[in-house]
Enzyme design. Structure first.
Site, PDB file in Angstrom:
ATOM      1  N   TYR A 114      -8.133  15.390  -7.808  1.00  0.00           N
ATOM      2  CA  TYR A 114      -7.100  14.780  -8.432  1.00  0.00           C
ATOM      3  C   TYR A 114      -6.162  15.724  -8.717  1.00  0.00           C
ATOM      4  O   TYR A 114      -5.309  15.796  -8.579  1.00  0.00           O
ATOM      5  CB  TYR A 114      -8.562  14.388  -9.480  1.00  0.00           C
ATOM      6  CG  TYR A 114      -7.381  13.707 -10.580  1.00  0.00           C
ATOM      7  CD1 TYR A 114      -6.814  11.757 -10.321  1.00  0.00           C
ATOM      8  CD2 TYR A 114      -7.131  14.436 -11.760  1.00  0.00           C
ATOM      9  CE1 TYR A 114      -6.159  11.762 -11.226  1.00  0.00           C
ATOM     10  CE2 TYR A 114      -6.301  13.021 -12.459  1.00  0.00           C
ATOM     11  CZ  TYR A 114      -6.193  12.331 -12.083  1.00  0.00           C
ATOM     12  OH  TYR A 114      -5.215  11.250 -13.696  1.00  0.00           O
TER      13      TYR A 114
ATOM     14  N   SER B 225      -0.151  15.052 -14.625  1.00  0.00           N
ATOM     15  CA  SER B 225      -1.342  14.816 -15.764  1.00  0.00           C
ATOM     16  C   SER B 225      -1.418  16.260 -16.110  1.00  0.00           C
ATOM     17  O   SER B 225      -0.995  17.402 -15.617  1.00  0.00           O
ATOM     18  CB  SER B 225      -2.979  14.391 -14.851  1.00  0.00           C
ATOM     19  OG  SER B 225      -4.015  14.953 -15.653  1.00  0.00           O
TER      20      SER B 225
ATOM     21  N   ASN C  13       3.583   6.073 -10.352  1.00  0.00           N
ATOM     22  CA  ASN C  13       2.350   5.848 -11.901  1.00  0.00           C
ATOM     23  C   ASN C  13       0.636   5.293 -10.590  1.00  0.00           C
ATOM     24  O   ASN C  13       0.181   5.946 -10.955  1.00  0.00           O
ATOM     25  CB  ASN C  13       2.127   4.401 -12.570  1.00  0.00           C
ATOM     26  CG  ASN C  13       1.291   4.003 -13.114  1.00  0.00           C
ATOM     27  OD1 ASN C  13       0.541   4.977 -14.327  1.00  0.00           O
ATOM     28  ND2 ASN C  13       0.868   2.992 -12.949  1.00  0.00           N
TER      29      ASN C  13
ATOM     30  N   ASN D 245       0.882  -1.075  -0.265  1.00  0.00           N
ATOM     31  CA  ASN D 245       0.601  -0.517   0.454  1.00  0.00           C
ATOM     32  C   ASN D 245       0.962   1.188   0.184  1.00  0.00           C
ATOM     33  O   ASN D 245       1.437   1.418   1.362  1.00  0.00           O
ATOM     34  CB  ASN D 245      -0.880  -0.078   1.086  1.00  0.00           C
ATOM     35  CG  ASN D 245      -1.161   1.200   1.358  1.00  0.00           C
ATOM     36  OD1 ASN D 245      -1.928   2.356   1.002  1.00  0.00           O
ATOM     37  ND2 ASN D 245      -2.825   1.018   2.089  1.00  0.00           N
ATOM     38  N   VAL D 246       1.461   1.789  -0.881  1.00  0.00           N
ATOM     39  CA  VAL D 246       1.752   3.060  -1.448  1.00  0.00           C
ATOM     40  C   VAL D 246       1.465   3.622  -0.627  1.00  0.00           C
ATOM     41  O   VAL D 246       2.877   5.263   0.146  1.00  0.00           O
ATOM     42  CB  VAL D 246       2.171   3.595  -2.570  1.00  0.00           C
ATOM     43  CG1 VAL D 246       2.669   1.997  -3.635  1.00  0.00           C
ATOM     44  CG2 VAL D 246       0.624   4.038  -3.429  1.00  0.00           C
TER      45      VAL D 246
ATOM     46  N   SER E  44      -3.780  16.549  -6.239  1.00  0.00           N
ATOM     47  CA  SER E  44      -2.818  15.587  -6.339  1.00  0.00           C
ATOM     48  C   SER E  44      -2.078  15.601  -7.457  1.00  0.00           C
ATOM     49  O   SER E  44      -0.602  15.501  -7.225  1.00  0.00           O
ATOM     50  CB  SER E  44      -3.328  14.379  -6.508  1.00  0.00           C
ATOM     51  OG  SER E  44      -4.291  14.469  -7.009  1.00  0.00           O
ATOM     52  N   LYS E  45      -2.708  16.455  -8.575  1.00  0.00           N
ATOM     53  CA  LYS E  45      -1.571  15.991  -9.446  1.00  0.00           C
ATOM     54  C   LYS E  45      -0.868  16.744  -9.850  1.00  0.00           C
ATOM     55  O   LYS E  45       0.530  16.875 -10.295  1.00  0.00           O
ATOM     56  CB  LYS E  45      -2.296  15.658 -11.203  1.00  0.00           C
ATOM     57  CG  LYS E  45      -3.037  14.730 -10.766  1.00  0.00           C
ATOM     58  CD  LYS E  45      -1.450  13.369 -11.044  1.00  0.00           C
ATOM     59  CE  LYS E  45      -2.377  11.639 -11.260  1.00  0.00           C
ATOM     60  NZ  LYS E  45      -1.229  10.919 -10.861  1.00  0.00           N
TER      61      LYS E  45
END
Length: 258
Positions: free
Chosen positions: A154, A141, A90, A64-65, A157-158
């Site tokens: 999202y 992204s 990734n 679990n990263v 986070s990117k």
């Protein structure tokens, strides 16, 4: 042979499906020993079979990263006897919604995987890379660069993945550690198919075409196209490339204006 990765060890997080699967297979095809970090080992069964069928070396580690202790243990196991040459961050999860529709638990979940997961992996790998250099790729992204409707958490986070890349690239120049990021637009993966099936069961083809047309080039990207860019950035052919974000977006960022 160009893009030869023989003798190199690579970690690919979330390497069992979608873009990660294509990257894992691509690196192994060029000679790298590929270590896939997945939440469940079964998620990487198919890509391991693909790698081994072509004579490559692949291993999977349940990890679990978002849990630093698990990441450190897995990284130490991979690094034993050789070190680590390549890290591809990734693993990631998505969320749809503006700030009002993003619950605290949604925000925390995205942060834990997409931000803390990237930090955990870089934090754990860097001490081993300092010995002889290496290449790190953060999957960012287009959402890190331009506004995308209903992608509040999202995009956050990117954006973090992008700026962590800049910091790592700057801080570790003297150790010959290169760090870059890749920023895809929409890529046709099983995630897209599942999203359409769950949300538009009666209009899958119509919605697929609609999503495809958001890229000026008129289609979604292919996982293999992202994997080929990743291969270049991991290879010695990219030895002069660091601290750079690479949009691979069918013209989305620059060509979407009227």
């Amino acid at each position: 042979m160009k893009f030869d990765l023989s003798g190199k060890k690579a970690i690919v997080t979330g390497g069992g499906s979608g873009i990660g699967r294509a990257i894992s297979a691509n690196l192994a095809l060029q000679g790298a020993e590929v270590h896939i970090f997945e939440l469940k080992a079964s998620n990487a069964k198919e890509v391991l079979g693909e790698i081994e069928a072509k004579g490559g070396k692949g291993f999977v580690h349940e990890c679990n990263v978002s849990v630093q202790k698990e990441v450190k243990q897995a990284v130490e196991k991979v690094a034993s006897g050789h070190g680590i040459d390549i890290l591809v961050n990734n693993a990631g999860i998505a969320h749809i919604g503006n700030v009002e529709l993003t619950k605290e638990e949604d925000f925390d979940r995205i942060y834990q995987v997409n931000v803390k997961g990237v930090y955990n992996c870089i934090h754990s790998v860097i001490p081993f890379m300092k010995e002889k250099g290496g290449s790190i790729i953060n999957m960012a992204s287009i959402a890190a660069t331009v506004g995308i409707k209903d992608r509040f958490a999202y995009s956050m986070s990117k954006g973090a993945a992008l700026t962590m890349m800049y910091s790592v690239a700057k801080d570790y120049l003297e150790y010959n550690i290169r760090c870059n990021s890749i920023s895809p637009a929409r890529v046709h993966t099983p995630f897209v198919d599942g999203y359409l099936k769950n949300n538009f069961p009666d209009a899958i083809e119509e919605k697929f075409q609609q999503l495809s047309r958001t890229q000026p080039i008129g289609r979604m990207g292919k996982p293999q196209e992202i994997a080929d860019l990743a291969l270049y950035l991991c290879s010695n052919e990219a030895s002069f490339v660091t601290g750079t974000d690479f949009p691979i977006d069918g013209g989305f960022i620059r060509l979407n204006g009227d």
